[in-house]
Design a protein around this motif. Structure first.
Motif, PDB file in Angstrom:
ATOM      1  N   VAL A 106      31.883 -15.893-108.827  1.00 38.24           N
ATOM      2  CA  VAL A 106      31.574 -16.725-107.545  1.00 38.24           C
ATOM      3  C   VAL A 106      30.550 -17.807-108.104  1.00 38.24           C
ATOM      4  CG1 VAL A 106      30.625 -16.689-105.090  1.00 38.24           C
ATOM      5  CG2 VAL A 106      32.235 -14.680-105.956  1.00 38.24           C
ATOM      6  N   GLY A 107      30.860 -18.963-108.487  1.00 38.22           N
ATOM      7  CA  GLY A 107      30.172 -19.835-109.076  1.00 38.22           C
ATOM      8  C   GLY A 107      29.623 -19.463-110.533  1.00 38.22           C
ATOM      9  N   SER A 108      29.318 -20.162-111.373  1.00 38.79           N
ATOM     10  CA  SER A 108      28.543 -19.788-112.830  1.00 38.79           C
ATOM     11  C   SER A 108      27.268 -18.849-112.421  1.00 38.79           C
ATOM     12  CB  SER A 108      28.441 -20.752-113.658  1.00 38.79           C
ATOM     13  OG  SER A 108      27.854 -21.889-113.200  1.00 38.79           O
ATOM     14  N   GLN A 109      26.769 -18.944-111.210  1.00 38.64           N
ATOM     15  CA  GLN A 109      25.447 -18.355-110.912  1.00 38.64           C
ATOM     16  C   GLN A 109      25.811 -16.605-110.979  1.00 38.64           C
ATOM     17  OE1 GLN A 109      22.515 -19.814-110.500  1.00 38.64           O
ATOM     18  NE2 GLN A 109      21.510 -17.768-110.486  1.00 38.64           N
ATOM     19  N   SER A 132      13.869 -24.592-118.389  1.00 38.49           N
ATOM     20  CA  SER A 132      15.173 -24.068-118.230  1.00 38.49           C
ATOM     21  C   SER A 132      15.583 -24.041-116.695  1.00 38.49           C
ATOM     22  CB  SER A 132      15.260 -22.695-118.724  1.00 38.49           C
ATOM     23  OG  SER A 132      16.616 -22.200-118.890  1.00 38.49           O
ATOM     24  N   TYR A 133      16.900 -23.638-116.395  1.00 39.20           N
ATOM     25  CA  TYR A 133      17.406 -23.801-115.130  1.00 39.20           C
ATOM     26  C   TYR A 133      17.090 -22.474-114.359  1.00 39.20           C
ATOM     27  CZ  TYR A 133      21.403 -22.653-111.682  1.00 39.20           C
ATOM     28  OH  TYR A 133      21.867 -22.335-110.590  1.00 39.20           O
ATOM     29  N   VAL A 134      16.335 -23.194-113.198  1.00 45.73           N
ATOM     30  CA  VAL A 134      15.681 -22.238-112.374  1.00 45.73           C
ATOM     31  C   VAL A 134      16.446 -21.259-111.827  1.00 45.73           C
ATOM     32  CG1 VAL A 134      16.077 -23.656-110.061  1.00 45.73           C
ATOM     33  CG2 VAL A 134      14.229 -22.373-110.434  1.00 45.73           C
ATOM     34  N   LEU A 179      20.409 -15.684-126.190  1.00 46.03           N
ATOM     35  CA  LEU A 179      19.673 -16.972-126.095  1.00 46.03           C
ATOM     36  C   LEU A 179      20.298 -17.558-124.794  1.00 46.03           C
ATOM     37  CD1 LEU A 179      17.965 -19.627-126.970  1.00 46.03           C
ATOM     38  CD2 LEU A 179      20.121 -20.283-128.411  1.00 46.03           C
ATOM     39  N   TYR A 180      19.656 -17.884-124.067  1.00 45.23           N
ATOM     40  CA  TYR A 180      20.353 -18.636-123.036  1.00 45.23           C
ATOM     41  C   TYR A 180      20.197 -20.162-123.165  1.00 45.23           C
ATOM     42  CZ  TYR A 180      21.072 -20.782-118.213  1.00 45.23           C
ATOM     43  OH  TYR A 180      21.531 -21.510-117.163  1.00 45.23           O
ATOM     44  N   THR A 181      21.045 -21.076-123.247  1.00 50.73           N
ATOM     45  CA  THR A 181      21.161 -22.545-123.395  1.00 50.73           C
ATOM     46  C   THR A 181      22.047 -23.138-122.685  1.00 50.73           C
ATOM     47  OG1 THR A 181      21.246 -23.936-125.226  1.00 50.73           O
ATOM     48  CG2 THR A 181      22.610 -22.143-125.411  1.00 50.73           C
ATOM     49  N   ILE A 182      21.495 -24.338-122.484  1.00 51.60           N
ATOM     50  CA  ILE A 182      22.421 -25.229-121.572  1.00 51.60           C
ATOM     51  C   ILE A 182      22.615 -26.462-122.319  1.00 51.60           C
ATOM     52  CG2 ILE A 182      22.555 -26.655-119.424  1.00 51.60           C
ATOM     53  CD1 ILE A 182      20.210 -24.644-118.398  1.00 51.60           C
ATOM     54  N   PRO A 183      23.553 -26.560-123.307  1.00 50.71           N
ATOM     55  CA  PRO A 183      23.575 -27.654-124.335  1.00 50.71           C
ATOM     56  C   PRO A 183      23.853 -28.969-123.968  1.00 50.71           C
ATOM     57  CG  PRO A 183      25.555 -26.191-124.493  1.00 50.71           C
ATOM     58  CD  PRO A 183      24.686 -25.617-123.552  1.00 50.71           C
ATOM     59  N   ASN A 216      27.460 -23.905-119.289  1.00 57.64           N
ATOM     60  CA  ASN A 216      28.075 -25.464-119.445  1.00 57.64           C
ATOM     61  C   ASN A 216      28.565 -26.159-118.257  1.00 57.64           C
ATOM     62  OD1 ASN A 216      28.714 -27.989-120.813  1.00 57.64           O
ATOM     63  ND2 ASN A 216      30.764 -27.097-121.553  1.00 57.64           N
ATOM     64  N   PRO A 217      27.891 -26.109-117.094  1.00 55.45           N
ATOM     65  CA  PRO A 217      28.694 -26.573-115.971  1.00 55.45           C
ATOM     66  C   PRO A 217      28.602 -28.369-115.901  1.00 55.45           C
ATOM     67  CG  PRO A 217      26.452 -26.049-115.446  1.00 55.45           C
ATOM     68  CD  PRO A 217      26.636 -25.734-116.904  1.00 55.45           C
ATOM     69  N   TYR A 218      27.798 -29.094-116.831  1.00 59.91           N
ATOM     70  CA  TYR A 218      27.991 -30.544-116.692  1.00 59.91           C
ATOM     71  C   TYR A 218      28.738 -31.122-117.935  1.00 59.91           C
ATOM     72  CZ  TYR A 218      24.196 -29.370-113.882  1.00 59.91           C
ATOM     73  OH  TYR A 218      23.407 -28.880-112.804  1.00 59.91           O
ATOM     74  N   PHE A 246      33.445 -24.926-111.613  1.00 64.54           N
ATOM     75  CA  PHE A 246      34.130 -26.108-110.919  1.00 64.54           C
ATOM     76  C   PHE A 246      33.184 -27.009-109.860  1.00 64.54           C
ATOM     77  CE2 PHE A 246      37.897 -23.689-112.118  1.00 64.54           C
ATOM     78  CZ  PHE A 246      38.450 -24.758-112.908  1.00 64.54           C
ATOM     79  N   SER A 247      31.824 -26.467-109.825  1.00 66.55           N
ATOM     80  CA  SER A 247      30.901 -26.903-108.825  1.00 66.55           C
ATOM     81  C   SER A 247      30.716 -28.436-109.170  1.00 66.55           C
ATOM     82  CB  SER A 247      29.703 -26.213-109.036  1.00 66.55           C
ATOM     83  OG  SER A 247      29.807 -24.815-108.459  1.00 66.55           O
ATOM     84  N   LYS A 248      30.665 -28.705-110.547  1.00 63.25           N
ATOM     85  CA  LYS A 248      30.304 -30.264-110.680  1.00 63.25           C
ATOM     86  C   LYS A 248      31.467 -31.151-110.901  1.00 63.25           C
ATOM     87  CE  LYS A 248      26.225 -28.109-110.790  1.00 63.25           C
ATOM     88  NZ  LYS A 248      25.173 -27.870-110.038  1.00 63.25           N
ATOM     89  N   THR A 249      32.693 -30.608-111.149  1.00 65.04           N
ATOM     90  CA  THR A 249      33.913 -31.450-111.471  1.00 65.04           C
ATOM     91  C   THR A 249      34.490 -31.589-110.293  1.00 65.04           C
ATOM     92  OG1 THR A 249      34.746 -29.344-112.549  1.00 65.04           O
ATOM     93  CG2 THR A 249      33.757 -31.349-113.972  1.00 65.04           C
ATOM     94  N   PHE A 336      22.900 -35.049-114.186  1.00 61.20           N
ATOM     95  CA  PHE A 336      22.274 -35.155-112.923  1.00 61.20           C
ATOM     96  C   PHE A 336      20.903 -35.403-112.995  1.00 61.20           C
ATOM     97  CE2 PHE A 336      25.392 -32.434-110.008  1.00 61.20           C
ATOM     98  CZ  PHE A 336      26.330 -33.102-110.321  1.00 61.20           C
ATOM     99  N   TYR A 337      20.193 -35.379-114.090  1.00 59.10           N
ATOM    100  CA  TYR A 337      18.768 -34.980-114.134  1.00 59.10           C
ATOM    101  C   TYR A 337      17.743 -35.799-114.971  1.00 59.10           C
ATOM    102  CZ  TYR A 337      20.490 -30.835-111.741  1.00 59.10           C
ATOM    103  OH  TYR A 337      21.425 -30.179-111.198  1.00 59.10           O
ATOM    104  N   VAL A 338      16.816 -36.452-114.808  1.00 56.10           N
ATOM    105  CA  VAL A 338      15.713 -37.195-115.638  1.00 56.10           C
ATOM    106  C   VAL A 338      14.410 -36.115-115.453  1.00 56.10           C
ATOM    107  CG1 VAL A 338      14.246 -38.993-115.720  1.00 56.10           C
ATOM    108  CG2 VAL A 338      16.598 -39.385-115.001  1.00 56.10           C
TER     109      VAL A 338
HETATM  110  C1  LIG Z   1      22.725 -24.944-115.643  1.00 61.48           C
HETATM  111  C2  LIG Z   1      23.323 -24.571-114.359  1.00 61.48           C
HETATM  112  N1  LIG Z   1      23.905 -23.346-114.633  1.00 61.48           N
HETATM  113  C3  LIG Z   1      24.287 -22.630-113.554  1.00 61.48           C
HETATM  114  C4  LIG Z   1      24.491 -23.416-112.154  1.00 61.48           C
HETATM  115  C5  LIG Z   1      25.092 -22.799-111.129  1.00 61.48           C
HETATM  116  O1  LIG Z   1      26.228 -23.484-110.557  1.00 61.48           O
HETATM  117  P1  LIG Z   1      27.503 -22.779-109.598  1.00 61.48           P
HETATM  118  O2  LIG Z   1      27.046 -21.211-109.368  1.00 61.48           O
HETATM  119  O3  LIG Z   1      27.424 -23.673-108.512  1.00 61.48           O
HETATM  120  O4  LIG Z   1      28.491 -22.764-110.584  1.00 61.48           O
HETATM  121  C6  LIG Z   1      23.960 -24.550-112.114  1.00 61.48           C
HETATM  122  C7  LIG Z   1      23.721 -25.209-110.981  1.00 61.48           C
HETATM  123  O5  LIG Z   1      22.963 -26.183-110.423  1.00 61.48           O
HETATM  124  C8  LIG Z   1      23.346 -25.345-113.355  1.00 61.48           C
HETATM  125  O6  LIG Z   1      22.494 -26.504-113.245  1.00 61.48           O
END
Ligand SMILES: Cc1ncc(COP(=O)(O)O)c(C=O)c1O
Length: 434
Positions: A106-109, A132-134, A179-183, A216-218, A246-249, A336-338
């Motif tokens: 249910v989302g990558s969350q 890191s991602y809140v 390691l949690y990473t958003i490359p 890797n959502p972006y 699929f949230s961002k695409t 999306f972010y600066v």
């Molecule tokens: C880095 C990152 N991971 C995960 C999510 C969660 O995305 P979702 O649950 O909509 O797939 C977000 C949403 O902004 C994100 O920026």
């Protein structure tokens, strides 16, 4: 009695609820969504650019033709047809995986939640970028995991600092689980992990016996050419848990994401997901499958990229033209972010009520760290407002920063804090102690 509501259940909650605090972003939502406020705060994809009539037709056809199945319970692991298509999507970033090792979430969350649930006991350590991602920090806190941050530079996570962090955790007798990473196009930093560093980071983790959780959502939203191969693509099937969405695409409202994991981990993830939601929503998965198989979804990603590139440019141009000297920011090549650093002596959280009074919203940096860093930093999002609104938002923000600098030079830092007014949102945001 004062107006304070006492919680009659205090003392009965599980200890883990202590780590659950209001996120900076959720807390800001009410005030930032007022029409007079330019919100550079939320990271909402611009769903208005979707072919909504087409999506509506897909949905009504789905219900007319396969309604009973779409409204029924489904597989805990997720729809097999969708899992096949997810493998095709991941292949665009060099990830080769079997549909059998994919779990739809249910989302990558939810994927973040499941991975943390199966790996982290209270007191375990998660290593994560700084910032890191809140939403991930919220999940780690909810499971009482401790976050150790590793600094980034313009090329992403710094490998040498990762080595040091792993060694320091081991020396303290604690156990780092992953390691949690958003490359790619990092939330919130806007930076990406350089291609050469991807193999190095993987090697460091492999040597240390540390899993990599690659979020890797972006990745498909890069503005300058084809995507850089994912960490998971480097022959790393047994060392990387990969998260996609699929949230961002496509559309975040559908809440369809996924996790690709080593086979044994995948089995645990399915059990954890069944315990949590039984199965991801069948109708949403079927709609995504229909969309991917019948529509030019790659063309739609191009539409999003063009739109976000224009907005990124509007933001960077406005920052360059308007921001007072001493302010710095990252230059994202996608996403999306600066990430902005204020001049010395300013505090983004203290400044926030004044920014809201000036009708501009951003997210203060402290919420993106688990250890109280980030006072001088803030996140700006360019994904949702039109370019003109972005320019206007930056103009307002620049005015607030100027005024703050004036206060600082006239009265000094203590007075700046003391003079902070109660702006329209000042009572809403609760400090994020995560
Ligand atoms: C880095 C990152 N991971 C995960 C999510 C969660 O995305 P979702 O649950 O909509 O797939 C977000 C949403 O902004 C994100 O920026």
């Amino acid at each position: 009695m004062s107006g304070v509501t006492l919680d009659a259940f205090t003392g009965r909650y599980a200890a883990r609820t202590a780590g659950m605090t209001t996120s900076e972003i959720r807390a800001l939502f009410a005030v930032a969504s007022r029409p007079e406020v330019v919100s550079l705060a939320g990271g909402m994809p611009y769903t208005t650019a979707l072919p909504l009539d087409v999506v509506g037709k897909l949905l009504s056809d789905l219900l007319a033709n396969r309604g009973a199945q779409a409204l029924q319970y489904g597989s805990g692991q997720g729809d097999p047809e969708l899992r096949e298509m997810i493998c095709e999507v991941m292949a665009l970033e060099g990830v080769v995986g079997s549909p059998d090792d994919v779990v739809v979430t249910v989302g990558s969350q939810q994927a973040l939640d499941l991975v943390t649930r199966i790996f982290c006991d209270p007191g375990d350590v998660v290593i994560a970028e700084a910032p890191s991602y809140v939403g991930a920090l919220g999940t780690f806190a909810a499971y009482q995991a401790d976050v150790v941050h590793v600094p980034m530079d313009a090329a992403g996570l710094v490998p040498e600092a990762l080595r040091e962090a792993i060694a320091a955790v081991a020396a303290s007798g604690r156990r780092a689980k992953f390691l949690y990473t958003i490359p790619n196009f990092h939330n919130p930093a806007g930076t990406s992990l350089a291609a050469t560093r991807r193999t190095e980071v993987l090697e460091i983790c492999r040597t240390a016996g540390l899993l990599v959780l690659e979020d890797n959502p972006y990745g498909l939203l890069g503005f300058d050419g084809p995507p850089v191969p994912a960490i998971r693509s480097h022959g790393a099937e047994e060392h990387v848990i990969y998260l996609g969405s699929f949230s961002k695409t496509f559309a975040p409202g559908l809440r369809v994401g996924w996790v690709l994991a080593p086979h044994a981990v995948r089995e645990k993830l399915v059990l954890a997901s069944e315990a949590s939601v039984l199965c991801p929503p069948a109708i949403n998965q079927m709609l995504v499958t229909e969309y991917l198989s019948t529509q030019d979804w790659r063309g739609q990603v191009e539409v999003f990229k063009d739109l976000y590139r224009e907005r990124r440019d509007a933001m960077l141009d406005a920052l360059t033209t308007l921001m007072p000297v001493g302010t710095t920011w990252t230059r994202p090549a996608g996403g999306f972010y600066v990430w902005t650093t204020l001049p010395e002596g300013l505090d983004a959280k203290v400044m926030q009520p004044r920014a809201l009074t000036a009708r501009v919203a951003y997210v203060p940096g402290v919420g993106f760290y688990s250890d109280g860093q980030g006072a001088q930093e803030l996140r700006l999002s360019y994904c949702f407002p039109e370019p003109d609104r972005i320019r206007e938002g930056v103009r307002r923000l620049a005015g607030v920063v100027e005024a703050e600098l004036d206060l600082l030079s006239t009265f000094g830092p203590t007075a700046v804090r003391a003079l902070s007014p109660r702006g329209p949102g000042a009572s809403t945001p609760a400090p994020n102690t995560a």
